[in-house]
Design a protein around this motif. Structure first.
Motif, PDB file in Angstrom:
ATOM      1  N   ARG A 165       0.843  -1.207   0.000  1.00 49.89           N
ATOM      2  CA  ARG A 165       0.000   0.000   0.000  1.00 49.89           C
ATOM      3  C   ARG A 165       0.873   1.250   0.000  1.00 49.89           C
ATOM      4  O   ARG A 165       0.621   2.202  -0.753  1.00 49.89           O
ATOM      5  CB  ARG A 165      -0.924  -0.014   1.222  1.00 49.89           C
ATOM      6  N   LEU A 166       1.912   1.275   0.828  1.00 46.59           N
ATOM      7  CA  LEU A 166       2.779   2.433   0.913  1.00 46.59           C
ATOM      8  C   LEU A 166       3.562   2.646  -0.381  1.00 46.59           C
ATOM      9  O   LEU A 166       3.672   3.777  -0.875  1.00 46.59           O
ATOM     10  CB  LEU A 166       3.750   2.265   2.085  1.00 46.59           C
ATOM     11  N   LEU A 167       4.084   1.565  -0.947  1.00 42.21           N
ATOM     12  CA  LEU A 167       4.839   1.670  -2.197  1.00 42.21           C
ATOM     13  C   LEU A 167       3.930   2.140  -3.336  1.00 42.21           C
ATOM     14  O   LEU A 167       4.334   2.953  -4.171  1.00 42.21           O
ATOM     15  CB  LEU A 167       5.478   0.323  -2.546  1.00 42.21           C
ATOM     16  N   SER A 168       2.706   1.632  -3.359  1.00 40.33           N
ATOM     17  CA  SER A 168       1.753   2.028  -4.389  1.00 40.33           C
ATOM     18  C   SER A 168       1.396   3.506  -4.262  1.00 40.33           C
ATOM     19  O   SER A 168       1.257   4.215  -5.264  1.00 40.33           O
ATOM     20  CB  SER A 168       0.484   1.182  -4.291  1.00 40.33           C
ATOM     21  N   ALA A 169       1.253   3.986  -3.031  1.00 40.08           N
ATOM     22  CA  ALA A 169       0.938   5.396  -2.810  1.00 40.08           C
ATOM     23  C   ALA A 169       2.063   6.283  -3.328  1.00 40.08           C
ATOM     24  O   ALA A 169       1.817   7.336  -3.933  1.00 40.08           O
ATOM     25  CB  ALA A 169       0.696   5.653  -1.328  1.00 40.08           C
ATOM     26  N   TYR A 170       3.302   5.876  -3.108  1.00 41.93           N
ATOM     27  CA  TYR A 170       4.437   6.651  -3.617  1.00 41.93           C
ATOM     28  C   TYR A 170       4.407   6.695  -5.145  1.00 41.93           C
ATOM     29  O   TYR A 170       4.526   7.773  -5.752  1.00 41.93           O
ATOM     30  CB  TYR A 170       5.760   6.050  -3.140  1.00 41.93           C
ATOM     31  N   VAL A 171       4.250   5.546  -5.780  1.00 44.18           N
ATOM     32  CA  VAL A 171       4.253   5.477  -7.241  1.00 44.18           C
ATOM     33  C   VAL A 171       3.133   6.339  -7.823  1.00 44.18           C
ATOM     34  O   VAL A 171       3.344   7.141  -8.742  1.00 44.18           O
ATOM     35  CB  VAL A 171       4.122   4.025  -7.722  1.00 44.18           C
ATOM     36  N   ASN A 172       1.929   6.201  -7.257  1.00 51.72           N
ATOM     37  CA  ASN A 172       0.771   6.897  -7.810  1.00 51.72           C
ATOM     38  C   ASN A 172       0.774   8.396  -7.516  1.00 51.72           C
ATOM     39  O   ASN A 172       0.623   9.230  -8.416  1.00 51.72           O
ATOM     40  CB  ASN A 172      -0.509   6.254  -7.279  1.00 51.72           C
ATOM     41  N   ARG A 173       0.963   8.751  -6.251  1.00 44.66           N
ATOM     42  CA  ARG A 173       0.798  10.151  -5.855  1.00 44.66           C
ATOM     43  C   ARG A 173       2.040  11.002  -6.101  1.00 44.66           C
ATOM     44  O   ARG A 173       1.925  12.178  -6.462  1.00 44.66           O
ATOM     45  CB  ARG A 173       0.403  10.250  -4.368  1.00 44.66           C
ATOM     46  N   VAL A 174       3.220  10.408  -5.918  1.00 48.04           N
ATOM     47  CA  VAL A 174       4.459  11.181  -6.071  1.00 48.04           C
ATOM     48  C   VAL A 174       4.979  11.135  -7.499  1.00 48.04           C
ATOM     49  O   VAL A 174       5.277  12.167  -8.106  1.00 48.04           O
ATOM     50  CB  VAL A 174       5.542  10.676  -5.090  1.00 48.04           C
ATOM     51  N   VAL A 175       5.086   9.909  -8.070  1.00 49.11           N
ATOM     52  CA  VAL A 175       5.691   9.760  -9.395  1.00 49.11           C
ATOM     53  C   VAL A 175       4.697  10.097 -10.503  1.00 49.11           C
ATOM     54  O   VAL A 175       4.953  10.954 -11.352  1.00 49.11           O
ATOM     55  CB  VAL A 175       6.233   8.330  -9.582  1.00 49.11           C
ATOM     56  N   GLU A 176       3.535   9.431 -10.497  1.00 52.32           N
ATOM     57  CA  GLU A 176       2.601   9.576 -11.611  1.00 52.32           C
ATOM     58  C   GLU A 176       1.831  10.897 -11.568  1.00 52.32           C
ATOM     59  O   GLU A 176       1.654  11.555 -12.599  1.00 52.32           O
ATOM     60  CB  GLU A 176       1.627   8.395 -11.621  1.00 52.32           C
ATOM     61  N   LEU A 177       1.348  11.285 -10.406  1.00 51.02           N
ATOM     62  CA  LEU A 177       0.541  12.503 -10.304  1.00 51.02           C
ATOM     63  C   LEU A 177       1.358  13.735  -9.925  1.00 51.02           C
ATOM     64  O   LEU A 177       0.871  14.857 -10.067  1.00 51.02           O
ATOM     65  CB  LEU A 177      -0.591  12.295  -9.287  1.00 51.02           C
ATOM     66  N   GLY A 178       2.570  13.538  -9.441  1.00 48.91           N
ATOM     67  CA  GLY A 178       3.422  14.667  -9.084  1.00 48.91           C
ATOM     68  C   GLY A 178       2.818  15.604  -8.064  1.00 48.91           C
ATOM     69  O   GLY A 178       2.966  16.829  -8.152  1.00 48.91           O
ATOM     70  N   GLU A 179       2.151  15.039  -7.045  1.00 46.63           N
ATOM     71  CA  GLU A 179       1.415  15.889  -6.107  1.00 46.63           C
ATOM     72  C   GLU A 179       2.316  16.748  -5.233  1.00 46.63           C
ATOM     73  O   GLU A 179       1.858  17.756  -4.690  1.00 46.63           O
ATOM     74  CB  GLU A 179       0.496  15.025  -5.245  1.00 46.63           C
ATOM     75  N   LEU A 180       3.576  16.376  -5.108  1.00 46.13           N
ATOM     76  CA  LEU A 180       4.470  17.229  -4.314  1.00 46.13           C
ATOM     77  C   LEU A 180       4.695  18.579  -4.985  1.00 46.13           C
ATOM     78  O   LEU A 180       5.038  19.554  -4.322  1.00 46.13           O
ATOM     79  CB  LEU A 180       5.804  16.515  -4.095  1.00 46.13           C
ATOM     80  N   ARG A 181       4.489  18.626  -6.290  1.00 44.64           N
ATOM     81  CA  ARG A 181       4.655  19.891  -7.012  1.00 44.64           C
ATOM     82  C   ARG A 181       3.521  20.865  -6.713  1.00 44.64           C
ATOM     83  O   ARG A 181       3.576  22.028  -7.124  1.00 44.64           O
ATOM     84  CB  ARG A 181       4.760  19.631  -8.513  1.00 44.64           C
ATOM     85  N   ASN A 182       2.486  20.389  -6.030  1.00 41.75           N
ATOM     86  CA  ASN A 182       1.372  21.260  -5.649  1.00 41.75           C
ATOM     87  C   ASN A 182       1.470  21.713  -4.193  1.00 41.75           C
ATOM     88  O   ASN A 182       0.595  22.442  -3.711  1.00 41.75           O
ATOM     89  CB  ASN A 182       0.041  20.538  -5.854  1.00 41.75           C
ATOM     90  N   SER A 183       2.512  21.260  -3.507  1.00 41.73           N
ATOM     91  CA  SER A 183       2.656  21.603  -2.090  1.00 41.73           C
ATOM     92  C   SER A 183       3.064  23.065  -1.924  1.00 41.73           C
ATOM     93  O   SER A 183       4.111  23.494  -2.418  1.00 41.73           O
ATOM     94  CB  SER A 183       3.711  20.696  -1.441  1.00 41.73           C
ATOM     95  N   ARG A 184       2.268  23.831  -1.218  1.00 38.30           N
ATOM     96  CA  ARG A 184       2.582  25.246  -0.996  1.00 38.30           C
ATOM     97  C   ARG A 184       3.853  25.396  -0.166  1.00 38.30           C
ATOM     98  O   ARG A 184       4.637  26.318  -0.382  1.00 38.30           O
ATOM     99  CB  ARG A 184       1.403  25.936  -0.307  1.00 38.30           C
ATOM    100  N   LYS A 185       4.039  24.509   0.779  1.00 36.20           N
ATOM    101  CA  LYS A 185       5.232  24.590   1.627  1.00 36.20           C
ATOM    102  C   LYS A 185       6.496  24.385   0.805  1.00 36.20           C
ATOM    103  O   LYS A 185       7.517  25.049   1.036  1.00 36.20           O
ATOM    104  CB  LYS A 185       5.151  23.555   2.748  1.00 36.20           C
ATOM    105  N   LEU A 186       6.441  23.471  -0.155  1.00 30.40           N
ATOM    106  CA  LEU A 186       7.608  23.227  -0.997  1.00 30.40           C
ATOM    107  C   LEU A 186       7.782  24.345  -2.014  1.00 30.40           C
ATOM    108  O   LEU A 186       8.901  24.802  -2.280  1.00 30.40           O
ATOM    109  CB  LEU A 186       7.478  21.879  -1.700  1.00 30.40           C
ATOM    110  N   LEU A 187       6.672  24.783  -2.608  1.00 30.22           N
ATOM    111  CA  LEU A 187       6.743  25.830  -3.618  1.00 30.22           C
ATOM    112  C   LEU A 187       7.267  27.143  -3.041  1.00 30.22           C
ATOM    113  O   LEU A 187       7.981  27.897  -3.725  1.00 30.22           O
ATOM    114  CB  LEU A 187       5.358  26.054  -4.245  1.00 30.22           C
ATOM    115  N   ARG A 188       6.925  27.430  -1.806  1.00 27.33           N
ATOM    116  CA  ARG A 188       7.336  28.680  -1.180  1.00 27.33           C
ATOM    117  C   ARG A 188       8.674  28.565  -0.453  1.00 27.33           C
ATOM    118  O   ARG A 188       9.127  29.523   0.176  1.00 27.33           O
ATOM    119  CB  ARG A 188       6.253  29.141  -0.201  1.00 27.33           C
TER     120      ARG A 188
END
Length: 232
Positions: A79-102
């Motif tokens: 489950r954890l590995l799948s979440a990384y692949v889907n949310r981080v790699v495929e969807l790139g959700e970290l690029r939407n993080s305000r904390k990271l962007l700022r």
């Protein structure tokens, strides 16, 4: 929030990255309160229809009597590995993080799996979408799995579809939603990453009480545990 189908007295608690998109799509087919979206449906529409929320005891108690209560679970590591692949790699959700962007958090937005899992707490704090998918299972399913009438593993979703059809008398088309083309396994991770995940996931494997084999436990350790159980 309990996902409840009033017409059939079915109650479902969703666990992120444990077949919940597929299950929600199936429930929508037998729920007269839902207007099915036009084909092909975007997978996010199922989550808009049936949002996934954390477990709340007082809400679950409303479905104690006369309801068929079920959930779907998945091996904690997968489950954890799948979440990384889907949310981080495929969807790139970290690029939407305000904390990271700022620049409030100094972390790469496209981390490899070793860096991500060795810094998972910081990433969960930096992005709510990542946090949602990485939280422990009991926060979504509650402390007592015995209160469910049926627990399906993700490998048993076809059986769930047959059971749902038999229970409602309606045809259910089980389609695998939100599948990933990329695969990530334990052997793809460095030893220090594996050690970090072993510590993090130990409570999860205990929570599921033998439903899944803990890949971090050696054969010798399993034999010792079995011997202790026989003595006790």
């Amino acid at each position: 929030m309990v996902i409840a189908i009033d017409a059939h007295r079915i109650a479902y608690m969703a666990l992120p990255k444990a077949g919940c998109s597929t299950v929600k799509a199936a429930l929508a087919q037998i729920d007269p309160a839902v207007a099915l979206p036009p084909e092909p449906a975007d997978v996010m529409q199922w989550h808009q229809i049936y949002p996934t929320r954390r477990f709340r005891p007082h809400r679950w108690e409303a479905y104690d009597h006369g309801w068929w209560r079920f959930c779907v679970v998945r091996d904690p590591l997968r489950r954890l590995l799948s979440a990384y692949v889907n949310r981080v790699v495929e969807l790139g959700e970290l690029r939407n993080s305000r904390k990271l962007l700022r620049g409030r958090v100094d972390l790469p937005m496209d981390p490899d799996p070793d860096f991500f899992f060795c810094n998972i707490a910081a990433y969960m704090d930096a992005a709510s979408a990542i946090r949602h998918h990485m939280l422990p299972a009991w926060l979504f399913l509650g402390p007592d799995l015995a209160r469910y009438d049926q627990i399906y593993r993700t490998s048993e979703l076809a059986q769930f579809g047959r059971d749902l059809s038999a229970r409602t008398g309606l045809r259910v088309d089980m389609r695998h939603e939100n599948s990933s083309s990329l695969r990530l396994g334990l052997d793809d991770l460095r030893p220090d990453t594996q050690a970090a995940l072993r510590e993090r996931l130990a409570p999860e494997y205990l929570y599921f009480s033998g439903m899944f084999d803990n890949p971090f436990v050696t054969g010798r350790e399993r034999a010792c545990v079995a011997a202790l159980r026989r003595v006790s």
